[in-house]
Design an enzyme around this catalytic site. Structure first.
Site, PDB file in Angstrom:
ATOM      1  N   ASP A  82       8.427   5.637  -7.545  1.00  0.00           N
ATOM      2  CA  ASP A  82       8.345   4.441  -6.701  1.00  0.00           C
ATOM      3  C   ASP A  82       8.325   3.139  -7.481  1.00  0.00           C
ATOM      4  O   ASP A  82       8.791   2.115  -7.015  1.00  0.00           O
ATOM      5  CB  ASP A  82       7.094   4.498  -5.813  1.00  0.00           C
ATOM      6  CG  ASP A  82       5.812   4.412  -6.623  1.00  0.00           C
ATOM      7  OD1 ASP A  82       5.655   5.200  -7.577  1.00  0.00           O
ATOM      8  OD2 ASP A  82       4.969   3.535  -6.330  1.00  0.00           O
ATOM      9  N   ASP A  85       5.063   4.053 -12.327  1.00  0.00           N
ATOM     10  CA  ASP A  85       4.410   5.330 -12.624  1.00  0.00           C
ATOM     11  C   ASP A  85       5.400   6.471 -12.389  1.00  0.00           C
ATOM     12  O   ASP A  85       6.585   6.244 -12.182  1.00  0.00           O
ATOM     13  CB  ASP A  85       3.136   5.478 -11.780  1.00  0.00           C
ATOM     14  CG  ASP A  85       3.422   5.346 -10.297  1.00  0.00           C
ATOM     15  OD1 ASP A  85       4.583   5.584  -9.889  1.00  0.00           O
ATOM     16  OD2 ASP A  85       2.503   5.004  -9.533  1.00  0.00           O
ATOM     17  N   TYR A 233      -0.383   4.705  -0.950  1.00  0.00           N
ATOM     18  CA  TYR A 233       0.499   4.350   0.163  1.00  0.00           C
ATOM     19  C   TYR A 233      -0.134   4.816   1.459  1.00  0.00           C
ATOM     20  O   TYR A 233       0.447   5.558   2.236  1.00  0.00           O
ATOM     21  CB  TYR A 233       1.905   4.904  -0.051  1.00  0.00           C
ATOM     22  CG  TYR A 233       2.613   4.182  -1.177  1.00  0.00           C
ATOM     23  CD1 TYR A 233       3.192   2.925  -0.971  1.00  0.00           C
ATOM     24  CD2 TYR A 233       2.675   4.721  -2.456  1.00  0.00           C
ATOM     25  CE1 TYR A 233       3.814   2.244  -2.000  1.00  0.00           C
ATOM     26  CE2 TYR A 233       3.289   4.035  -3.502  1.00  0.00           C
ATOM     27  CZ  TYR A 233       3.864   2.797  -3.265  1.00  0.00           C
ATOM     28  OH  TYR A 233       4.471   2.122  -4.274  1.00  0.00           O
ATOM     29  N   GLU A 473       4.786  -5.321 -12.127  1.00  0.00           N
ATOM     30  CA  GLU A 473       5.340  -3.990 -11.833  1.00  0.00           C
ATOM     31  C   GLU A 473       6.536  -4.107 -10.886  1.00  0.00           C
ATOM     32  O   GLU A 473       6.462  -4.792  -9.870  1.00  0.00           O
ATOM     33  CB  GLU A 473       4.260  -3.093 -11.200  1.00  0.00           C
ATOM     34  CG  GLU A 473       4.715  -1.640 -11.061  1.00  0.00           C
ATOM     35  CD  GLU A 473       3.576  -0.696 -10.642  1.00  0.00           C
ATOM     36  OE1 GLU A 473       2.553  -1.176 -10.124  1.00  0.00           O
ATOM     37  OE2 GLU A 473       3.728   0.532 -10.855  1.00  0.00           O
TER      38      GLU A 473
END
Ligand code: NAG
Length: 493
Positions: A82, A85, A233, A473
């Site tokens: 995603d 990571d 999430y 990120e």
């Protein structure tokens, strides 16, 4: 009531003058939108999990997670990580696939030679989502243990953290993730309709089945799988919007009457006014309204009229100068919403502005907003300004897309990008051995071309530092709507 059209460079004394000056200033002619488009799609190759194909262009990445699913006796290799990571989270992956598909459906004709790469990016998502939905009434929704993964700084190619497989089924429902998965499969079926009719039918049939499961066995996956998916999430917003969103895409893809009736019957879901200007992996409200309004504005679907009214309300609520608690603009003109990884809001809301602007143009309509109104040209201009901010027209004069422009983020919060590549350093780098790369002040050795990061804070400041993950990120769902925006502006600079 007197209405003045908010057309730049109009007379707007009643509004916040500084922000208006920035937002309504002429578009600079300096950006290579096609180059940015190419890079925004290339980024998805850097997020690939599984066995990489021979035509992989981002060469510092190698095969990874080749046994995903094995512990559950299924093949769950492939798909996308995603963000920075190495987890495969099904909920944002499905949303990413839906938005990439929408980008192609609305703006694929503006992509030129990049269209084939954009379609490949969708297929990398759908091939995985098909694997995740092979068994009826089961959806595999995550591979990898987020706590175990986040405790390490490892390349995906070295990964030795837990690859726990998580699923939803009749007894552990997840209408949110299943509804989004159905939306992704249905949207992608439109992308492949003429390119690969057999694949398109497979996608649509699967979407129908997954939606039925989502609707019949209702519940939130963050109840069923709380400790695995929260707080990462977690579906904070509830699953009703994903059911409606799934139905909207199924209606668009299949034209079946049952979905039209479902949408009309469930419109009430969107009456919660305070989320009208939300659109992201958790909350689909504004996206549903804009998507369904297309049928009202470009066809004659009067039965969906309430969605168009909601979409108008959404547009009014994001206009600069109109005070709204949920959407602000930074002094430099960037859309800002609280909650971290702000650029996801910038790209998804800008996508909706641009898409709605096209539908309005087609219908020769404007949006009435109280004493004023918004023209399609204004909406386009606002989206254009957001894209230009991302590409470098901002107070720091820095591009937030890695590898685009002279100044861009060098220390992004991304394991693969920040550790030496397996080509350069074939020896295993263990979980904690990666820490020194995480903490290093040096730029990342591997350029994750096209990655757009979370971006500056509400004062337009950006730390360019790995530990500031909310700013540094990248995520797949920041880029997915940006692909559509860049396609349009590369054809209409
Ligand atoms: C944004 O970051 C800068 C630099 O770190 C800091 O000075 C400023 O206070 C921050 N602004 C907000 C609103 O947090």
């Amino acid at each position: 009531m007197a209405r003045s059209t908010l057309s730049f460079p109009g007379n707007v004394p009643a509004f916040h003058a500084l922000i208006f000056l920035v937002l309504l200033s002429p578009i600079s002619a300096g950006h290579d939108y096609h180059d940015a488009l190419r890079k925004s799609i290339l980024f998805f190759e850097g997020q690939r999990s599984g066995k990489l194909p021979p035509d992989q262009r981002l060469r510092w990445r190698h095969d990874s997670a080749l046994h995903d699913g094995a512990t559950a006796g299924v093949d769950l290799t492939g798909g996308y990580y995603d963000a920075g990571d190495n987890i495969k989270f099904g909920f944002p992956m499905a949303f990413t696939t839906t938005l990439l598909s929408w980008s192609i459906i609305d703006f694929g004709r503006n992509m030129g030679p990049e269209l084939k790469n954009a379609v490949k990016a969708v297929k990398w998502g759908t091939d995985y989502l098909l694997k995740a939905t092979t068994i009826p009434d089961v959806v595999f929704v995550q591979v990898g243990d987020a706590y175990s993964d986040h405790n390490c700084w490892e390349r995906p190619e070295d990964m030795d953290t837990l690859r726990t497989v998580y699923k939803i089924d009749k007894n552990h429902p997840g209408s949110d993730v299943a509804g989004e998965t159905a939306a992704a499969l249905a949207a992608a079926s439109i992308v492949f309709r003429s390119r690969d009719p057999a694949y398109s039918r497979l996608l649509l049939n699967r979407a129908v089945r997954v939606f039925e499961f989502a609707d019949r066995h209702r519940g939130a996956y963050s109840t069923s799988l709380r400790s695995a998916v929260c707080p990462f999430y977690c579906d904070v917003n509830g699953y009703q919007d994903e059911l409606l969103w799934g139905a909207a895409w199924l209606h668009k893809a299949s034209r079946r009457r049952q979905y039209r009736e479902y949408i009309v019957r469930n419109e009430v879901v969107l009456r919660a006014g305070d989320t009208i200007n939300e659109f992201g992996w958790d909350n689909k409200h504004a996206g549903i309204n804009v998507l369904i309004s297309k049928e009202v504005l470009m066809g004659k679907a009067e039965y969906f009229e309430s969605f168009r009214q909601n979409a108008d309300g959404f547009i009014c609520s994001v206009l600069p100068g109109i005070s709204h608690p949920q959407v602000q603009y930074s002094p430099g003109g960037l859309i800002f919403k609280a909650g971290g990884s702000n650029m996801q809001h910038v790209t998804s809301l800008s996508f909706l502005l641009l898409a709605y602007s096209s539908y309005l143009s087609h219908a020769e309509k404007i949006v009435p907003c109280g004493e004023t109104s918004a023209s399609p040209a204004l909406l386009k201009h606002l989206a254009h300004r957001q894209v230009d901010y991302i590409l470098g027209d901002n107070p720091l004069q820095m591009s937030y897309m890695v590898g685009y422009g002279a100044r861009y983020p060098r220390r992004i919060h991304h394991r693969g990008s920040s550790l030496p590549s397996v080509q350069v350093h074939p020896a295993h780098i263990g979980c904690k051995a990666g820490s020194r790369f995480y903490l290093s002040p040096n730029p990342n050795p591997n350029v994750l071309v096209g990655a757009v990061v979370g971006g500056p804070n509400s004062s337009d400041a950006f730390p360019d530092s790995r530990p500031f993950f909310q700013e540094s990120e990248p995520t797949t769902y920041i880029n997915a709507p940006l692909v559509g925006l860049l396609a349009y502006f590369s054809a209409h600079p």
